[in-house]
Motif scaffolding. Structure first.
Motif, PDB file in Angstrom:
ATOM      1  N   ASP A  60       1.035  -1.234   0.131  1.00 58.12           N
ATOM      2  CA  ASP A  60       0.039  -0.063   0.132  1.00 58.12           C
ATOM      3  C   ASP A  60       0.809   1.410  -0.016  1.00 58.12           C
ATOM      4  OD1 ASP A  60      -2.327  -1.688   0.157  1.00 58.12           O
ATOM      5  OD2 ASP A  60      -2.833  -0.991   2.095  1.00 58.12           O
ATOM      6  N   HIS A  61       1.938   1.280   0.845  1.00 59.30           N
ATOM      7  CA  HIS A  61       2.921   2.380   0.890  1.00 59.30           C
ATOM      8  C   HIS A  61       3.541   2.644  -0.511  1.00 59.30           C
ATOM      9  CE1 HIS A  61       4.819   5.392   2.861  1.00 59.30           C
ATOM     10  NE2 HIS A  61       6.034   5.087   2.648  1.00 59.30           N
ATOM     11  N   LEU A  62       3.980   1.720  -1.183  1.00 57.40           N
ATOM     12  CA  LEU A  62       4.725   1.997  -2.188  1.00 57.40           C
ATOM     13  C   LEU A  62       3.665   2.261  -3.413  1.00 57.40           C
ATOM     14  CD1 LEU A  62       7.202  -1.108  -2.529  1.00 57.40           C
ATOM     15  CD2 LEU A  62       7.685   1.075  -1.456  1.00 57.40           C
ATOM     16  N   GLU A  63       2.735   1.747  -3.495  1.00 59.04           N
ATOM     17  CA  GLU A  63       1.731   2.019  -4.463  1.00 59.04           C
ATOM     18  C   GLU A  63       1.307   3.614  -4.387  1.00 59.04           C
ATOM     19  OE1 GLU A  63      -1.297  -0.895  -4.322  1.00 59.04           O
ATOM     20  OE2 GLU A  63      -0.307  -2.157  -5.620  1.00 59.04           O
ATOM     21  N   SER A  64       1.147   4.078  -3.131  1.00 61.43           N
ATOM     22  CA  SER A  64       0.799   5.414  -2.591  1.00 61.43           C
ATOM     23  C   SER A  64       1.963   6.342  -3.263  1.00 61.43           C
ATOM     24  CB  SER A  64       0.431   5.603  -1.395  1.00 61.43           C
ATOM     25  OG  SER A  64       1.847   5.511  -0.440  1.00 61.43           O
ATOM     26  N   LYS A  65       3.102   5.848  -3.419  1.00 61.39           N
ATOM     27  CA  LYS A  65       4.160   6.460  -4.043  1.00 61.39           C
ATOM     28  C   LYS A  65       4.372   6.425  -5.389  1.00 61.39           C
ATOM     29  CE  LYS A  65       5.710   8.381   0.317  1.00 61.39           C
ATOM     30  NZ  LYS A  65       5.541   9.448   0.492  1.00 61.39           N
ATOM     31  N   GLY A  66       3.541   5.721  -6.010  1.00 64.24           N
ATOM     32  CA  GLY A  66       3.898   5.875  -7.412  1.00 64.24           C
ATOM     33  C   GLY A  66       4.272   4.569  -8.116  1.00 64.24           C
ATOM     34  N   TYR A  67       4.634   3.584  -7.293  1.00 63.13           N
ATOM     35  CA  TYR A  67       5.322   2.286  -7.611  1.00 63.13           C
ATOM     36  C   TYR A  67       4.052   1.338  -8.025  1.00 63.13           C
ATOM     37  CZ  TYR A  67       9.671   4.010  -5.939  1.00 63.13           C
ATOM     38  OH  TYR A  67      10.731   4.916  -5.475  1.00 63.13           O
TER      39      TYR A  67
ATOM     40  N   HIS B 163      11.102   2.343   8.874  1.00 67.69           N
ATOM     41  CA  HIS B 163      10.287   3.190   8.612  1.00 67.69           C
ATOM     42  C   HIS B 163       9.851   3.097   7.254  1.00 67.69           C
ATOM     43  CE1 HIS B 163       8.200   7.067   8.059  1.00 67.69           C
ATOM     44  NE2 HIS B 163       8.235   7.212   9.432  1.00 67.69           N
ATOM     45  N   PRO B 164       8.561   3.178   6.653  1.00 67.58           N
ATOM     46  CA  PRO B 164       8.260   3.075   5.155  1.00 67.58           C
ATOM     47  C   PRO B 164       9.073   4.070   4.176  1.00 67.58           C
ATOM     48  CG  PRO B 164       6.542   3.767   6.536  1.00 67.58           C
ATOM     49  CD  PRO B 164       7.385   3.201   7.575  1.00 67.58           C
ATOM     50  N   ASP B 165       9.260   5.227   4.873  1.00 67.34           N
ATOM     51  CA  ASP B 165       9.861   6.255   4.068  1.00 67.34           C
ATOM     52  C   ASP B 165      11.376   5.760   3.916  1.00 67.34           C
ATOM     53  OD1 ASP B 165       7.756   7.747   3.712  1.00 67.34           O
ATOM     54  OD2 ASP B 165       7.989   9.264   5.605  1.00 67.34           O
ATOM     55  N   GLU B 166      12.028   5.180   4.996  1.00 66.84           N
ATOM     56  CA  GLU B 166      13.375   4.752   4.849  1.00 66.84           C
ATOM     57  C   GLU B 166      13.416   3.721   3.886  1.00 66.84           C
ATOM     58  OE1 GLU B 166      17.209   2.736   6.814  1.00 66.84           O
ATOM     59  OE2 GLU B 166      15.253   3.063   8.165  1.00 66.84           O
ATOM     60  N   LEU B 167      12.591   2.908   3.470  1.00 65.35           N
ATOM     61  CA  LEU B 167      12.449   2.020   2.334  1.00 65.35           C
ATOM     62  C   LEU B 167      12.410   2.550   1.148  1.00 65.35           C
ATOM     63  CD1 LEU B 167      12.247  -0.900   1.468  1.00 65.35           C
ATOM     64  CD2 LEU B 167       9.604  -0.767   1.856  1.00 65.35           C
ATOM     65  N   VAL B 168      11.439   3.550   0.904  1.00 67.42           N
ATOM     66  CA  VAL B 168      11.434   4.163  -0.160  1.00 67.42           C
ATOM     67  C   VAL B 168      12.584   4.695  -0.542  1.00 67.42           C
ATOM     68  CG1 VAL B 168      10.291   6.228  -1.484  1.00 67.42           C
ATOM     69  CG2 VAL B 168       8.878   4.570  -0.011  1.00 67.42           C
ATOM     70  N   ALA B 169      13.135   5.801   0.410  1.00 70.44           N
ATOM     71  CA  ALA B 169      14.577   6.265   0.130  1.00 70.44           C
ATOM     72  C   ALA B 169      15.485   5.279  -0.437  1.00 70.44           C
ATOM     73  CB  ALA B 169      15.092   7.008   1.544  1.00 70.44           C
ATOM     74  N   ARG B 170      15.635   4.280   0.080  1.00 72.60           N
ATOM     75  CA  ARG B 170      16.628   3.209  -0.162  1.00 72.60           C
ATOM     76  C   ARG B 170      16.320   2.687  -1.686  1.00 72.60           C
ATOM     77  NH1 ARG B 170      20.011   0.127   4.078  1.00 72.60           N
ATOM     78  NH2 ARG B 170      19.775   1.300   5.973  1.00 72.60           N
ATOM     79  N   ILE B 171      14.986   2.465  -2.041  1.00 70.71           N
ATOM     80  CA  ILE B 171      14.630   2.002  -3.348  1.00 70.71           C
ATOM     81  C   ILE B 171      15.136   3.273  -4.287  1.00 70.71           C
ATOM     82  CG2 ILE B 171      12.682   1.714  -4.805  1.00 70.71           C
ATOM     83  CD1 ILE B 171      11.448   0.308  -2.133  1.00 70.71           C
ATOM     84  N   ASP B 172      14.876   4.297  -3.990  1.00 73.57           N
ATOM     85  CA  ASP B 172      15.240   5.725  -4.937  1.00 73.57           C
ATOM     86  C   ASP B 172      16.608   5.574  -5.101  1.00 73.57           C
ATOM     87  OD1 ASP B 172      12.693   5.996  -5.118  1.00 73.57           O
ATOM     88  OD2 ASP B 172      12.661   7.603  -3.777  1.00 73.57           O
ATOM     89  N   ALA B 173      17.360   5.334  -3.973  1.00 77.64           N
ATOM     90  CA  ALA B 173      18.896   5.381  -4.187  1.00 77.64           C
ATOM     91  C   ALA B 173      19.248   4.245  -5.048  1.00 77.64           C
ATOM     92  CB  ALA B 173      19.585   5.536  -2.646  1.00 77.64           C
ATOM     93  N   LEU B 174      18.664   3.253  -4.769  1.00 78.24           N
ATOM     94  CA  LEU B 174      19.315   2.005  -5.739  1.00 78.24           C
ATOM     95  C   LEU B 174      18.797   2.199  -7.209  1.00 78.24           C
ATOM     96  CD1 LEU B 174      18.306  -1.266  -3.628  1.00 78.24           C
ATOM     97  CD2 LEU B 174      20.608  -0.259  -4.040  1.00 78.24           C
TER      98      LEU B 174
END
Length: 224
Positions: free
Chosen positions: A20-27, A103-114
């Motif tokens: 749900d969190h990733l889809e809310s961020k557009g993934y 934290h879900p925002d840390e997960l998103v930040a790491r995904i973006d960095a990769l």
């Protein structure tokens, strides 16, 4: 086109939360409850998020097979295992290792960095004076120095709200209610403080701002 993530996690509660969190961020998320089927699906995905504890083949085995089949695909391991031996085992093939709880925002930040490291993220940006603003990646780059400017969540939200309405004079009430999601209380200095620190980061000369303009007695506007 949305970035497509292959997410392998057997815990339904964690899996639904992350999906749900990733889809809310557009993934776009393809969620598997085990490693079965991963070999057939990874070719259409941009990144893999992989839990260690899985039914059948464990995450280490699944990840190693995926990396052997497609060495270029970024893999992010998720695990409640925090020992250095477990991390080292994962990082023999994975590109990053994040321990639970996270934290879900840390997960998103790491995904973006990769994705940036892998060249997957779109290079589309908004040019504002000496800045390049990457809205989808939540980042701002100073082209004078080629350095990324670190903004807080509120600062970035305020900046994007102004940017999307370039040239339009926006009242303090409009900005506050859009960013904070609650009614503005007369005399509240929160927005003014955030604007001050935002200017310190994005303006060449914060004492003489050329991007975020104060319209006396009304509010603010952004000038390109």
């Amino acid at each position: 086109m949305a970035v497509k993530v292959l997410y392998i996690e057997d815990d339904k509660e964690i899996g639904r939360f992350v999906e749900d969190h990733l889809e809310s961020k557009g993934y776009e998320v393809v969620w598997l409850r085990s490693g079965e089927g991963a070999a057939a699906l990874h070719e259409g995905c941009d990144l893999v998020i992989l839990d260690v504890m899985l039914p059948g083949l464990d995450g280490y085995s699944v990840g190693q097979r995926l990396k052997t089949a497609r060495p270029s695909i970024p893999i992010l391991m998720l695990s409640a295992r925090t020992s250095i031996d477990d991390k080292l085992q994962g990082l023999r093939f994975a590109d990053d290792y994040l321990t639970k709880p996270f934290h879900p925002d840390e997960l998103v930040a790491r995904i973006d960095a990769l994705l940036r490291r892998n060249g997957t993220h779109s290079a589309e940006s908004i040019a504002v004076k000496h800045l390049s603003v990457y809205e989808k990646e939540n980042r701002v780059v100073n082209r004078d120095t080629n350095e990324e400017i670190s903004l807080s969540g509120k600062q970035f939200h305020i900046f994007m709200y102004l940017l999307r309405r370039t040239g339009q004079i926006l009242t303090k009430e409009q900005i506050y209610e859009a960013v904070w999601g609650e009614s503005y209380i007369a005399g509240d200095k929160s927005l003014m403080v955030h604007i001050h620190y935002l200017r310190e980061k994005v303006e060449r000369d914060p004492a003489n701002p050329q991007i975020i303009e104060t319209v006396r007695g009304i509010g603010y506007r952004v000038r390109l």
